[in-house]
Structures are given as C-alpha cells and as structure tokens.
Scaffold this active site. Sequence first.
Site, short mmCIF file in Angstrom:
data_model
loop_
_atom_site.label_atom_id
_atom_site.label_comp_id
_atom_site.label_asym_id
_atom_site.label_seq_id
_atom_site.Cartn_x
_atom_site.Cartn_y
_atom_site.Cartn_z
N THR A 117 -0.16 -8.03 1.27
CA THR A 117 -0.92 -6.79 1.26
C THR A 117 -0.74 -6.12 -0.09
OG1 THR A 117 -1.10 -4.56 2.23
CG2 THR A 117 1.03 -5.62 2.37
N GLY A 118 -1.71 -5.28 -0.47
CA GLY A 118 -1.62 -4.59 -1.76
C GLY A 118 -2.91 -4.73 -2.53
N HIS A 119 -2.82 -4.72 -3.84
CA HIS A 119 -4.01 -4.81 -4.67
C HIS A 119 -4.50 -6.25 -4.71
CE1 HIS A 119 -6.36 -4.84 -8.51
NE2 HIS A 119 -6.88 -3.81 -7.88
N GLY A 120 -5.66 -6.50 -4.08
CA GLY A 120 -6.13 -7.85 -3.87
C GLY A 120 -6.34 -8.66 -5.13
N THR A 123 -4.03 -3.24 4.34
CA THR A 123 -4.37 -4.47 5.04
C THR A 123 -3.44 -4.56 6.23
OG1 THR A 123 -4.83 -5.47 2.88
CG2 THR A 123 -4.54 -6.99 4.70
N ARG A 144 -17.62 -7.85 -2.72
CA ARG A 144 -16.27 -8.06 -3.27
C ARG A 144 -15.36 -8.64 -2.19
NH1 ARG A 144 -10.90 -6.10 -1.71
NH2 ARG A 144 -9.57 -6.15 -3.58
N VAL A 145 -14.61 -9.66 -2.56
CA VAL A 145 -13.64 -10.26 -1.66
C VAL A 145 -12.28 -10.23 -2.34
CG1 VAL A 145 -12.94 -12.35 -0.42
CG2 VAL A 145 -15.37 -11.77 -0.63
#
Length: 310
Positions: A221-224, A170, A198-199
């Site tokens: 940022t990272g795994h949403g 991101t 997917r959001v």
Amino acid sequence: MKPVIVVHGGAWAIPDTLAEASVAGVKAAALAGSEVLKRGGRALDAVEAAVRMMEDDLVFDAGHGAVLNTDGEVELDAIIMEGETLAAGAVSSVRNIGNPVSLARAVMEKTDHVMLTGRGANLFAESIGVPTLPTDALVTEEERKEWEHRYKRYTVGVKELFNSQWGHDTVGAVALDSFGNVACATSTGGIRNKMVGRVGDSPVIGSGGYADNKTGAVSCTGHGESILKVTLARLILFHMDQGRTASEAAKSSLQFMRKRVQGCGGAIVVSPKGDWSATFTTERMAWAAVDENVLCYGLNPKEELKESLK
C-alpha cells in the site's frame, strides 16, 4: 501449521476523524479472515473474505468508499494470488463493481488470463452474473463533496498527493493456512483525481502483491507509482529468500523505495513458517493480525496493541 492472517487498510496520513473507524475496520476484517482459517479454510478464502469486508466498509478507498478520478468516476483495481501454484487473478479500471477482489478471483479461476481491464473486465463480470452498481452506490457523499471542492489536474494532484495528507490508501490481506499455503489480496480505488485509466500497483503481480509458498505472501500500500518502480512485493520476498525476517525484509525494501524514488508506503507480510510483519514509512497505517488466539493491531509507528481472543 498455525494459521495467521494480517490485513491493512492503507498506509497514508490517516486523519484523526478516520482513525477509530479505520482501526475498527481492519480488526473486523482480520477476525473475518481468521474465522475462515479456524474452520480449516484455505488462505485464499481467508484473504478474499477479509478484503471483501473492507471493500464493503465506507471508511476505506476500495469498493464501496472508493475515491473519484478526474471525470468524477470510480475506477477500481484488485489482485488475488495463492502461493501453492502461483495462480493469480487481477482486474483494473473496473467500474460499478462492489467487490473487485472477488471478480479478480473469478478471472483467476474461470479464464485463461491473469488480468482483465476496463470494459473487458466489466463485460466478463456481466457474463458470470456479477451484479453491477451505480457509481453513486460506491461513493460517499463526503467523497463527492471533497472531489468537487478540491478538483485539480492530475499533474498538480500527484505533487499534492505524493506522500501527503490528502490520502491514497488501499486495503489488503495476507494469510497462511493450516495446510502451509499462503495467499495475498489487494484492492483499491486509487488516488483521488487520478487520470482516467490510471492504474497503480495494486493489481500488478510483484508490485501490489505476491504469494509463493516457498517464500511468503505480501500486500503493499502507498504511492502506487513508487511501488511499481521498485516492484515492492517481490523485492520484499527477495530479501526473505536471502534469509531476512518478514520485518527486516519489509523495512529494508521500504527504505530502499524512499531513498531510490522518494516514495512512502507500507506492506504486510507473512512467511511460510508464520513469521509476519506490518511495516510502513507513512505517517500512519491501519493494520491488524490474528496469530493463534491473539488479535494484534495498530495505527501509529511502533504501535502494537493486543487483545486475547480466548
């Protein structure tokens, strides 16, 4: 008040082949945002300028350079927020828009809403004259080949992508201007092979970003999915409100996310007094900051390089 801007280009296991370009990209973005602040511009303008530059950079998964979903399409998410009034705008699952962060700002300034999604967001973009682009203009040839070569169902993809080396990144920025206002912006193309629609965390207030003049600004940022579960941006600001520094707040919040939901990620933070941090628990995160006349940047854990701008 001394202006400060911090940017990130995503927290993940950035491969060596992208390392140099990722660092160059965040440095350029930080400098672009800093120029806005030096001219007396607002934090909101600075974070938009920095994120737009990274959306236009093919090395990042945002805008141009976005990854593809299971149908081989681009779906983009973005948020922007300013800390004086808590005004915010966001878009999700947007197609064919080169700079979703600017569309998010338009939602904030030209509608009575905070978030528009999918078809509605694209219709709004069309109504205000935002140019659209074909998917091929936003996707690199390398991404198309990678997607076709490694296409799998999302249920498998999550296991492979969750805190993995196959990339979920991101871009984002936080800033403090000379008027004492903070702002944040975050933009992403999401996780490769994500389900259609997917959001993740990026466009969600309190998860992908948050800005409040009373406590500070954060971009995550990272795994949403992990970030959403712990509302990471607000969690960091909660700790700052309790008296912790930007670095302490980010570290403890990221450690909590790892322990509670086994998620890794990163965050950039700035306080109303100019205290800032770039922290991550992934293998790498490209980041850069301009604090007075010094450009700070890094990629690897505990790495902070500096260049004088005088």
